[in-house]
Design a protein around this motif. Structure first.
Motif, mmCIF file in Angstrom:
data_model
loop_
_atom_site.group_PDB
_atom_site.id
_atom_site.type_symbol
_atom_site.label_atom_id
_atom_site.label_comp_id
_atom_site.label_asym_id
_atom_site.label_seq_id
_atom_site.Cartn_x
_atom_site.Cartn_y
_atom_site.Cartn_z
ATOM 1 N N GLU A 191 -56.957 89.208 -27.938
ATOM 2 C CA GLU A 191 -57.530 88.083 -28.684
ATOM 3 C C GLU A 191 -59.022 87.942 -28.389
ATOM 4 N N ALA A 192 -59.361 88.034 -27.121
ATOM 5 C CA ALA A 192 -60.755 87.848 -26.718
ATOM 6 C C ALA A 192 -61.656 88.924 -27.319
ATOM 7 N N MET A 193 -61.165 90.159 -27.391
ATOM 8 C CA MET A 193 -61.981 91.235 -27.943
ATOM 9 C C MET A 193 -62.214 91.038 -29.436
ATOM 10 N N LEU A 194 -61.176 90.559 -30.168
ATOM 11 C CA LEU A 194 -61.373 90.282 -31.587
ATOM 12 C C LEU A 194 -62.269 89.061 -31.769
ATOM 13 N N ALA A 195 -62.064 88.033 -30.959
ATOM 14 C CA ALA A 195 -62.897 86.835 -31.045
ATOM 15 C C ALA A 195 -64.353 87.166 -30.759
ATOM 16 N N ASN A 196 -64.597 88.077 -29.832
ATOM 17 C CA ASN A 196 -65.972 88.472 -29.523
ATOM 18 C C ASN A 196 -66.650 89.107 -30.733
ATOM 19 N N ASN A 197 -65.901 89.917 -31.483
ATOM 20 C CA ASN A 197 -66.447 90.500 -32.711
ATOM 21 C C ASN A 197 -66.795 89.417 -33.722
ATOM 22 N N ILE A 198 -65.914 88.440 -33.850
ATOM 23 C CA ILE A 198 -66.126 87.371 -34.832
ATOM 24 C C ILE A 198 -67.325 86.511 -34.463
ATOM 25 N N LEU A 199 -67.431 86.159 -33.186
ATOM 26 C CA LEU A 199 -68.468 85.226 -32.758
ATOM 27 C C LEU A 199 -69.843 85.879 -32.636
ATOM 28 N N SER A 200 -69.888 87.162 -32.297
ATOM 29 C CA SER A 200 -71.166 87.811 -32.017
ATOM 30 C C SER A 200 -71.825 88.419 -33.251
ATOM 31 N N ARG A 201 -71.128 88.433 -34.380
ATOM 32 C CA ARG A 201 -71.671 89.060 -35.583
ATOM 33 C C ARG A 201 -71.918 88.028 -36.671
ATOM 34 N N ASP A 202 -72.824 88.386 -37.582
ATOM 35 C CA ASP A 202 -72.977 87.580 -38.785
ATOM 36 C C ASP A 202 -71.964 88.063 -39.824
ATOM 37 N N PHE A 203 -71.978 87.466 -41.012
ATOM 38 C CA PHE A 203 -70.995 87.834 -42.026
ATOM 39 C C PHE A 203 -71.111 89.310 -42.414
ATOM 40 N N ALA A 204 -72.323 89.798 -42.561
ATOM 41 C CA ALA A 204 -72.508 91.204 -42.937
ATOM 42 C C ALA A 204 -71.968 92.137 -41.865
ATOM 43 N N GLY A 205 -72.124 91.751 -40.608
ATOM 44 C CA GLY A 205 -71.656 92.598 -39.513
ATOM 45 C C GLY A 205 -70.154 92.754 -39.471
#
Length: 228
Positions: free
Chosen positions: A39-53
């Motif tokens: 969960e944390a690894m997916l959440a990190n992707n969501i939180l650290s990127r903008d929509f385009a990322g």
């Protein structure tokens, strides 16, 4: 004044099972446990990127439908990055799945079999758990059930332009929010097409081919934009 029909006994049983399933999912959600590794690894992707990322390959060997990621990103921008916010969409999808399963069992099974199937669904430990997991599995279930209900509705119906457009749009959109939706569309779409061939309904055959073309274009766009 029009009176609403009184619920049958199977409906009361179904409503009780849906309510029980909702309480179990709500309890699991309110526990608010810490994110575990995946969960944390997916959440990190969501939180650290903008929509385009989020359209790019995810880090840490993670994978999720781009539509799900965009929804999650939107929720975090509105409600923050707490566990409650990150798990809100899976929780709502889990609750929606209960209602969809209730409708499905009333359409395709006997009262006893329907109640048994709904009970297994409502009390399934896996479905309860994933309704509070920062993953797309809960929404996968909701989307699959919604597609099945849609196909059942149109199995014997005449497809006018409005219905065909709804079927095409819903199927095309589903592939952006759920990877398993592709298999649901393929399986039920093929079954519906074979059923129509046997009925020798030429107009519906042509309409279904156009609907399938719309799905194919959406999938091709998804592949070039995100999946590849």
């Amino acid at each position: 004044m029009k009176r609403f029909p009184r619920p049958a006994p199977r409906d009361w049983i179904g409503i009780a099972l849906v309510l029980a399933g909702f309480i179990l999912r709500l309890r699991q959600y309110l526990v608010n446990r810490s994110l575990w590794l995946d969960e944390a690894m997916l959440a990190n992707n969501i939180l650290s990127r903008d929509f385009a990322g989020l359209f790019q390959p995810l880090a840490n060997d993670q994978g999720a439908p781009v539509g799900f990621l965009l929804l999650q990103k939107t929720i975090t921008l509105i409600l923050g990055d707490s566990e409650y916010a990150l798990r809100l969409i899976p929780f709502l999808a889990g609750c929606l799945s209960l209602a969809l399963m209730f409708l499905l069992t009333r359409k395709v099974t006997s009262p006893f079999a329907g109640s048994l199937a709904l009970a297994l669904f409502a009390f399934s430990p896996a479905l309860i758990y994933y309704a509070s997991e920062v993953k797309q599995y809960s929404s996968d279930v909701a989307i699959a059930l919604a597609l099945i209900l849609l196909f059942i509705k149109y199995a014997d119906a005449k497809l006018d332009v409005q219905k065909a457009m709804l079927l095409a749009f819903t199927g095309a959109l589903a592939t952006w929010f759920s990877h398993p939706a592709l298999f649901v569309l393929g399986g039920f779409g093929l079954a519906l097409f074979i059923h129509t061939l046997r009925a020798k309904d030429k107009n519906k055959i042509v309409t279904l081919l156009l609907v399938a073309a719309a799905w194919g274009l959406s999938l091709a766009a998804l592949y070039f934009v995100n999946l590849r």
